[in-house]
Design a protein around this motif. Structure first.
Motif, PDB file in Angstrom:
ATOM      1  N   VAL A 133       2.405   9.030   1.675  1.00 17.68           N
ATOM      2  CA  VAL A 133       3.403   8.463   0.763  1.00 17.68           C
ATOM      3  C   VAL A 133       2.869   8.357  -0.664  1.00 17.68           C
ATOM      4  CG1 VAL A 133       4.756   6.388   0.241  1.00 17.68           C
ATOM      5  CG2 VAL A 133       4.573   7.201   2.603  1.00 17.68           C
ATOM      6  N   THR A 134       1.615   7.964  -0.815  1.00 19.45           N
ATOM      7  CA  THR A 134       1.074   7.666  -2.145  1.00 19.45           C
ATOM      8  C   THR A 134       0.257   8.803  -2.745  1.00 19.45           C
ATOM      9  OG1 THR A 134      -0.971   6.703  -1.247  1.00 19.45           O
ATOM     10  CG2 THR A 134       0.921   5.235  -1.533  1.00 19.45           C
ATOM     11  N   GLU A 135      -0.090   9.813  -1.906  1.00 18.26           N
ATOM     12  CA  GLU A 135      -0.917  10.944  -2.345  1.00 18.26           C
ATOM     13  C   GLU A 135      -2.325  10.503  -2.758  1.00 18.26           C
ATOM     14  OE1 GLU A 135       1.269  13.008  -5.350  1.00 18.26           O
ATOM     15  OE2 GLU A 135       2.768  13.758  -3.947  1.00 18.26           O
ATOM     16  N   ARG A 136      -2.769   9.366  -2.265  1.00 20.41           N
ATOM     17  CA  ARG A 136      -4.154   8.942  -2.473  1.00 20.41           C
ATOM     18  C   ARG A 136      -5.052   9.694  -1.496  1.00 20.41           C
ATOM     19  NH1 ARG A 136      -4.231   2.471  -2.159  1.00 20.41           N
ATOM     20  NH2 ARG A 136      -6.389   2.771  -2.882  1.00 20.41           N
ATOM     21  N   GLN A 137      -6.298   9.917  -1.884  1.00 18.86           N
ATOM     22  CA  GLN A 137      -7.248  10.639  -1.042  1.00 18.86           C
ATOM     23  C   GLN A 137      -8.071   9.655  -0.226  1.00 18.86           C
ATOM     24  OE1 GLN A 137      -9.863  13.287  -3.130  1.00 18.86           O
ATOM     25  NE2 GLN A 137     -10.905  13.979  -1.276  1.00 18.86           N
ATOM     26  N   ASP A 174     -10.673   6.808  -5.231  1.00 22.69           N
ATOM     27  CA  ASP A 174      -9.990   6.554  -6.502  1.00 22.69           C
ATOM     28  C   ASP A 174     -10.727   5.439  -7.220  1.00 22.69           C
ATOM     29  OD1 ASP A 174      -9.232   4.244  -5.119  1.00 22.69           O
ATOM     30  OD2 ASP A 174      -7.248   5.029  -4.627  1.00 22.69           O
ATOM     31  N   GLN A 175     -10.053   4.749  -8.124  1.00 25.00           N
ATOM     32  CA  GLN A 175     -10.736   3.720  -8.906  1.00 25.00           C
ATOM     33  C   GLN A 175     -11.190   2.515  -8.084  1.00 25.00           C
ATOM     34  OE1 GLN A 175      -7.577   4.818  -9.277  1.00 25.00           O
ATOM     35  NE2 GLN A 175      -6.327   3.355 -10.438  1.00 25.00           N
ATOM     36  N   THR A 176     -10.722   2.426  -6.826  1.00 28.96           N
ATOM     37  CA  THR A 176     -11.164   1.328  -5.964  1.00 28.96           C
ATOM     38  C   THR A 176     -12.506   1.616  -5.295  1.00 28.96           C
ATOM     39  OG1 THR A 176     -10.086   2.152  -3.943  1.00 28.96           O
ATOM     40  CG2 THR A 176      -8.744   0.821  -5.446  1.00 28.96           C
ATOM     41  N   LEU A 212       0.810  -1.215   0.000  1.00 31.52           N
ATOM     42  CA  LEU A 212       0.000   0.000   0.000  1.00 31.52           C
ATOM     43  C   LEU A 212       0.843   1.264   0.000  1.00 31.52           C
ATOM     44  CD1 LEU A 212      -2.720  -1.146   2.549  1.00 31.52           C
ATOM     45  CD2 LEU A 212      -3.107  -0.625   0.144  1.00 31.52           C
ATOM     46  N   LEU A 213       2.092   1.167   0.473  1.00 32.42           N
ATOM     47  CA  LEU A 213       2.981   2.332   0.515  1.00 32.42           C
ATOM     48  C   LEU A 213       3.786   2.512  -0.766  1.00 32.42           C
ATOM     49  CD1 LEU A 213       4.411   2.098   4.162  1.00 32.42           C
ATOM     50  CD2 LEU A 213       2.734   3.737   3.292  1.00 32.42           C
ATOM     51  N   ASN A 214       3.660   1.574  -1.680  1.00 36.79           N
ATOM     52  CA  ASN A 214       4.427   1.627  -2.924  1.00 36.79           C
ATOM     53  C   ASN A 214       3.789   2.634  -3.876  1.00 36.79           C
ATOM     54  OD1 ASN A 214       5.897   1.217  -5.229  1.00 36.79           O
ATOM     55  ND2 ASN A 214       5.647  -0.999  -5.275  1.00 36.79           N
ATOM     56  N   ARG A 215       4.424   3.784  -4.022  1.00 32.56           N
ATOM     57  CA  ARG A 215       3.888   4.850  -4.864  1.00 32.56           C
ATOM     58  C   ARG A 215       3.795   4.426  -6.332  1.00 32.56           C
ATOM     59  NH1 ARG A 215       4.312  10.696  -4.736  1.00 32.56           N
ATOM     60  NH2 ARG A 215       5.523  10.583  -2.823  1.00 32.56           N
ATOM     61  N   ASP A 216       4.747   3.585  -6.775  1.00 33.57           N
ATOM     62  CA  ASP A 216       4.807   3.185  -8.181  1.00 33.57           C
ATOM     63  C   ASP A 216       3.889   2.016  -8.501  1.00 33.57           C
ATOM     64  OD1 ASP A 216       6.742   5.147  -8.627  1.00 33.57           O
ATOM     65  OD2 ASP A 216       8.342   3.782  -7.995  1.00 33.57           O
ATOM     66  N   ARG A 217       3.307   1.419  -7.451  1.00 35.16           N
ATOM     67  CA  ARG A 217       2.440   0.273  -7.686  1.00 35.16           C
ATOM     68  C   ARG A 217       1.136   0.712  -8.331  1.00 35.16           C
ATOM     69  NH1 ARG A 217      -1.554  -0.978  -3.930  1.00 35.16           N
ATOM     70  NH2 ARG A 217      -2.553  -3.011  -4.142  1.00 35.16           N
ATOM     71  N   SER A 218       0.744   0.044  -9.390  1.00 36.00           N
ATOM     72  CA  SER A 218      -0.525   0.368 -10.022  1.00 36.00           C
ATOM     73  C   SER A 218      -1.660  -0.090  -9.105  1.00 36.00           C
ATOM     74  CB  SER A 218      -0.640  -0.324 -11.381  1.00 36.00           C
ATOM     75  OG  SER A 218      -0.550  -1.729 -11.229  1.00 36.00           O
ATOM     76  N   ILE A 219      -2.622   0.790  -8.883  1.00 40.61           N
ATOM     77  CA  ILE A 219      -3.734   0.495  -7.977  1.00 40.61           C
ATOM     78  C   ILE A 219      -4.782  -0.299  -8.736  1.00 40.61           C
ATOM     79  CG2 ILE A 219      -5.511   1.493  -6.507  1.00 40.61           C
ATOM     80  CD1 ILE A 219      -3.716   3.982  -6.295  1.00 40.61           C
TER      81      ILE A 219
END
Length: 333
Positions: free
Chosen positions: A280-284, A292-294, A234-241
């Motif tokens: 870390v990921t800048e997700r809201q 987001d898309q989830t 979950l902390l991986n910024r480069d991981r595609s969600i």
């Protein structure tokens, strides 16, 4: 943290509450993760604040806290953070302000001491046992007496120890502990029969002091490593969600299966973990869900049992699982 317990030394164990604003440079401290139990006498209140800044006597703390003092000194640290002796319990403003910093408190602690031995402050961290029943037994090579090769006999796999000493403990079932153990960089767990310890690279116990048997299928899914791997995902910024964000859904399901003394803390007890992921990921993040898309599939949660009550006091929007009590599960399509 804005306050810490200064523990003195093993030779001069004088304990007092201090403000960290007076400390210079990087401060190394331990944090205690524990269950308060039913006894709420050993807590910080407005009336006790000034006296605690002078000295905290043994009669003013629980056995678990006192054992944590000794453990912290023994591993070479001078400062300790304990929630019940840190947050002023009869000051709601202090509670709101300080509880919001939980992710930083446990995330920046040098080590978190987990009192998994019992469910009450009187249980302490230490227990009397026969250490030889749990530590590995070294056996010389029976086929070559001149060989330096030895065998180690162990009574159980690491996974069995973890299930009994950690997952089966009253400590593990406490709602706040979910966040505390996930965010802590290092854990030292005092179980019923032995100690376990874990960091980013090593997961061990007294029976397996060198390392957990991570390649053994029996142990693979029963260790501290499971929560850590989910958090790292979950902390991986480069991981595609992915639309089906299994790591977060697994977190929510496990978290909502735990117990909270105040059910109103349901979202608060997870806020520190969400804050770190968002930073870390800048997700809201909003009310237990990610915007987001989830989000569409995140709304397909269900509650068990189905007739669990909805909170009479507002906690979250009705579309959020945080607005209801009970175990939360997510539907797979």
């Amino acid at each position: 943290p804005s306050r810490l317990l200064a523990l003195g030394t093993l030779d001069a164990p004088i304990v007092r509450l201090i403000s960290t604003s007076c400390l210079q440079g990087k401060v190394l401290y331990a944090a205690l993760s524990h269950r308060w139990g039913k006894d709420k006498d050993f807590v910080l209140t407005s009336a006790l604040l000034r006296s605690y800044e002078t000295e905290i006597r043994p009669s003013q703390v629980s056995k678990t806290s006192w054992d944590a003092f000794h453990t912290t000194r023994s591993i070479g640290l001078q400062y300790l953070w304990i929630d019940c002796l840190y947050i002023i319990q009869d000051d709601n403003d202090d509670w709101q302000r300080e509880s919001a910093t939980m992710s930083k408190v446990y995330g920046l602690a040098t080590c978190t001491i987990a009192a998994a031995l019992g469910g009450d402050g009187d249980d302490g961290c230490f227990t009397t046992r026969n250490q030889f029943k749990y530590r590995p037994c070294k056996v010389p090579n029976p086929f070559d007496h001149d060989s330096s090769l030895s065998f180690y006999l162990r009574s159980q796999y690491f996974g069995e120890i973890y299930r009994r000493e950690v997952k089966g403990s009253p400590w593990y079932s406490r709602g706040w502990v979910f966040q505390e153990r996930t965010l802590s960089p290092r854990l030292l767990v005092f179980g019923e029969t032995q100690m376990l310890w874990a960091c980013q690279k090593l997961h061990a116990a007294e029976t397996w002091p060198c390392e957990k048997t991570s390649d053994n299928y029996i142990d693979r899914f029963e260790s501290f490593e499971v929560d850590k791997s989910r958090l790292q995902a979950l902390l991986n910024r480069d991981r595609s969600i992915s639309v089906w964000d299994t790591a977060w859904f697994a977190f929510i399901q496990e978290f909502t299966s735990a117990e909270l003394t105040r059910i109103s803390d349901r979202l608060v007890a997870l806020q520190g973990l969400a804050d770190q992921i968002a930073l870390v990921t800048e997700r809201q993040y909003c009310a237990g869900l990610w915007i987001d898309q989830t989000l569409p599939l995140s709304l397909l949660w269900s509650i068990s049992p189905l007739k669990s009550p909805r909170s009479q006091e507002y906690r979250a929007p009705t579309w959020s699982w945080g607005s209801v009590d009970g175990l939360i599960e997510f539907k797979k399509i």
